[in-house]
Design a protein around this motif. Structure first.
Motif, mmCIF file in Angstrom:
data_model
loop_
_atom_site.group_PDB
_atom_site.id
_atom_site.type_symbol
_atom_site.label_atom_id
_atom_site.label_comp_id
_atom_site.label_asym_id
_atom_site.label_seq_id
_atom_site.Cartn_x
_atom_site.Cartn_y
_atom_site.Cartn_z
ATOM 1 N N LEU A 139 0.850 -1.183 0.000
ATOM 2 C CA LEU A 139 0.000 0.000 0.000
ATOM 3 C C LEU A 139 0.888 1.235 0.000
ATOM 4 N N GLY A 140 1.003 1.861 -1.142
ATOM 5 C CA GLY A 140 1.820 3.061 -1.254
ATOM 6 C C GLY A 140 1.089 4.092 -2.078
ATOM 7 N N THR A 141 1.790 4.715 -3.025
ATOM 8 C CA THR A 141 1.139 5.642 -3.938
ATOM 9 C C THR A 141 0.031 4.936 -4.701
ATOM 10 N N GLY A 142 0.282 3.682 -5.032
ATOM 11 C CA GLY A 142 -0.728 2.795 -5.593
ATOM 12 C C GLY A 142 -0.857 1.581 -4.693
ATOM 13 N N VAL A 143 -1.530 0.555 -5.187
ATOM 14 C CA VAL A 143 -1.623 -0.714 -4.456
ATOM 15 C C VAL A 143 -1.183 -1.818 -5.398
ATOM 16 N N GLY A 144 -0.171 -2.568 -4.988
ATOM 17 C CA GLY A 144 0.336 -3.667 -5.802
ATOM 18 C C GLY A 144 0.398 -4.945 -4.985
ATOM 19 N N GLY A 145 0.934 -5.970 -5.602
ATOM 20 C CA GLY A 145 1.034 -7.215 -4.862
ATOM 21 C C GLY A 145 1.799 -8.283 -5.605
ATOM 22 N N ALA A 189 -7.497 2.431 -0.842
ATOM 23 C CA ALA A 189 -6.533 1.927 0.146
ATOM 24 C C ALA A 189 -5.099 2.354 -0.125
ATOM 25 N N SER A 190 -4.849 3.052 -1.234
ATOM 26 C CA SER A 190 -3.521 3.638 -1.436
ATOM 27 C C SER A 190 -3.402 4.871 -0.552
ATOM 28 N N ALA A 191 -2.202 5.417 -0.453
ATOM 29 C CA ALA A 191 -2.010 6.615 0.365
ATOM 30 C C ALA A 191 -2.892 7.758 -0.129
ATOM 31 N N THR A 192 -2.971 7.935 -1.439
ATOM 32 C CA THR A 192 -3.809 8.999 -1.992
ATOM 33 C C THR A 192 -5.288 8.643 -1.886
ATOM 34 N N GLY A 193 -5.609 7.360 -2.022
ATOM 35 C CA GLY A 193 -6.995 6.921 -1.925
ATOM 36 C C GLY A 193 -7.580 7.142 -0.541
ATOM 37 N N ILE A 194 -6.783 6.898 0.488
ATOM 38 C CA ILE A 194 -7.242 7.096 1.868
ATOM 39 C C ILE A 194 -7.586 8.564 2.103
ATOM 40 N N VAL A 270 1.897 2.859 3.755
ATOM 41 C CA VAL A 270 0.701 2.890 4.604
ATOM 42 C C VAL A 270 0.805 1.893 5.744
ATOM 43 N N SER A 271 1.539 0.797 5.527
ATOM 44 C CA SER A 271 1.639 -0.255 6.553
ATOM 45 C C SER A 271 2.380 0.221 7.800
ATOM 46 N N ALA A 272 3.051 1.381 7.705
ATOM 47 C CA ALA A 272 3.731 1.939 8.883
ATOM 48 C C ALA A 272 2.740 2.261 9.997
ATOM 49 N N ALA A 273 1.444 2.315 9.677
ATOM 50 C CA ALA A 273 0.416 2.525 10.695
ATOM 51 C C ALA A 273 0.354 1.368 11.681
ATOM 52 N N GLY A 274 0.893 0.217 11.315
ATOM 53 C CA GLY A 274 0.977 -0.926 12.229
ATOM 54 C C GLY A 274 -0.375 -1.442 12.670
ATOM 55 N N ASP A 275 -0.521 -1.632 13.976
ATOM 56 C CA ASP A 275 -1.740 -2.233 14.519
ATOM 57 C C ASP A 275 -2.983 -1.385 14.269
ATOM 58 N N ALA A 276 -2.813 -0.068 14.098
ATOM 59 C CA ALA A 276 -3.962 0.792 13.816
ATOM 60 C C ALA A 276 -4.633 0.393 12.507
ATOM 61 N N LEU A 277 -3.864 -0.158 11.587
ATOM 62 C CA LEU A 277 -4.404 -0.694 10.339
ATOM 63 C C LEU A 277 -4.685 -2.184 10.465
ATOM 64 N N LEU A 278 -3.739 -2.908 11.037
ATOM 65 C CA LEU A 278 -3.832 -4.371 11.070
ATOM 66 C C LEU A 278 -5.033 -4.872 11.855
#
Length: 323
Positions: A139-145, A189-194, A270-278
């Protein structure tokens, strides 16, 4: 003599390069600026020259390496070692990356998509813990995987396997996505999308919220700021996080139900949010998946950060017996 690996993680701003042991431990790490001028024609040469110079400085010969693993944006042809459609690099036309880099360095080259190599890095030396079935979502500028299934990275018939960002999560009244369709996970769910979701929701929120005040004052906000407010107890930020967590969990539940991986790993800025997201993602996910998946598929936050790409790229050139 134990041979080493070289990993390259190419991005639009910098190319990260590392020398690793065959066990995946980074011994040397550096980066160079990505020069996208002249249709990106300098990029591969700059990387090749940088690697050659580093090996000269370290007095290491080519025969001490298995080769160079290379992660790149764009559509990768794994048989020909070419890339096209990497628009942030100005690579519109097909680029013979493997051929050019091998000619420059004399080393064998293995090429893959940047999201796939990040998935491989987390699977090999990060939160994936070496599992044979691991999915990575960034989860960054876009969303990939990237999808690692039954011990192999999945590419699909045209290299589009793992495009998790384009799973539809808003089939009605969804936001327009850069891919051309509406309602993609990336749009929320991307940084810009949020940020987009927060701004739209703020129009309907009539309670007290410092975050809403900032939005109404047209101040610059970020996904990080939204999660920071959520952690501080801002009621509006909690609603935003709850909503985007629902959408993310919905997409992940489809992956869980189809693939039943050991781990689904969430990475990217975005994952730097840690438990707040998880925590809210897990809570929603658990209501959406088949019972067997609920018992066996775990969601976690990535642990290797910016090193995941070079680690996963290096894995590409391990001999099959080692990988």
């Amino acid at each position: 003599m134990e041979k080493k690996l070289i990993g390259v993680d190419l991005g639009g701003t910098t190319a990260k390069i590392a020398i690793l042991t065959k066990e995946g431990e980074i011994q040397e790490k550096w980066s160079i600026k990505t020069d996208i001028s002249d249709n990106g024609s300098h990029i591969v040469r700059d990387i090749g020259d940088s690697i050659n110079q580093k090996l000269t400085d370290l007095q290491i010969d080519n025969d001490e390496f298995y080769g160079i693993g290379f992660g790149t944006p764009g559509t990768v042809n794994y048989e020909t070692g070419t890339v096209k459609g990497a628009y942030n690099l100005n690579w519109v036309e097909e680029q013979p990356v493997s051929e050019d880099l091998k000619r420059l360095t004399g080393l064998d080259i293995a090429l893959d998509n940047d999201a796939n190599v990040a998935a491989l890095g987390e699977r090999w030396k990060g939160a994936g813990e070496g599992g044979a079935n691991v999915v990575f979502v960034t989860l960054g500028t876009g969303v990939g995987g990237g999808i690692f299934a039954e011990g192999q990275i999945l590419h699909g018939i045209r290299g589009a396997a793992g495009e998790i960002g384009h799973v539809t999560v808003m089939p009605e009244n969804g936001y327009q996505c850069t891919c051309g369709k509406k309602g993609c996970l990336e749009t929320v769910a991307s940084a810009t999308g949020i940020v987009r979701v927060a701004k739209d929701m703020a129009e309907q929120f009539d309670d007290k919220s410092k975050l809403v005040e900032l939005i109404h004052a047209d101040k610059k906000i970020s996904s990080k700021l939204i999660f920071d407010f959520e952690k501080d107890g801002d009621p509006f930020a909690k609603q935003v996080v709850e909503k985007i967590s629902f959408y993310l969990a919905l997409a992940l539940s489809h992956i869980g139900n189809m693939l039943n991986p050991e781990k689904i790993i969430i990475g990217g800025g975005v994952s730097a949010a840690g438990d707040a997201l998880l925590d809210p993602v897990k809570r929603h996910f658990e209501t959406m998946v088949f019972p067997t998946v609920l018992e066996s598929t775990k969601i976690s936050i990535a642990t290797r950060g910016n090193d995941a790409g070079v680690i996963g790229a290096a894995w590409l050139v391990l001999p099959n017996s080692e990988a």
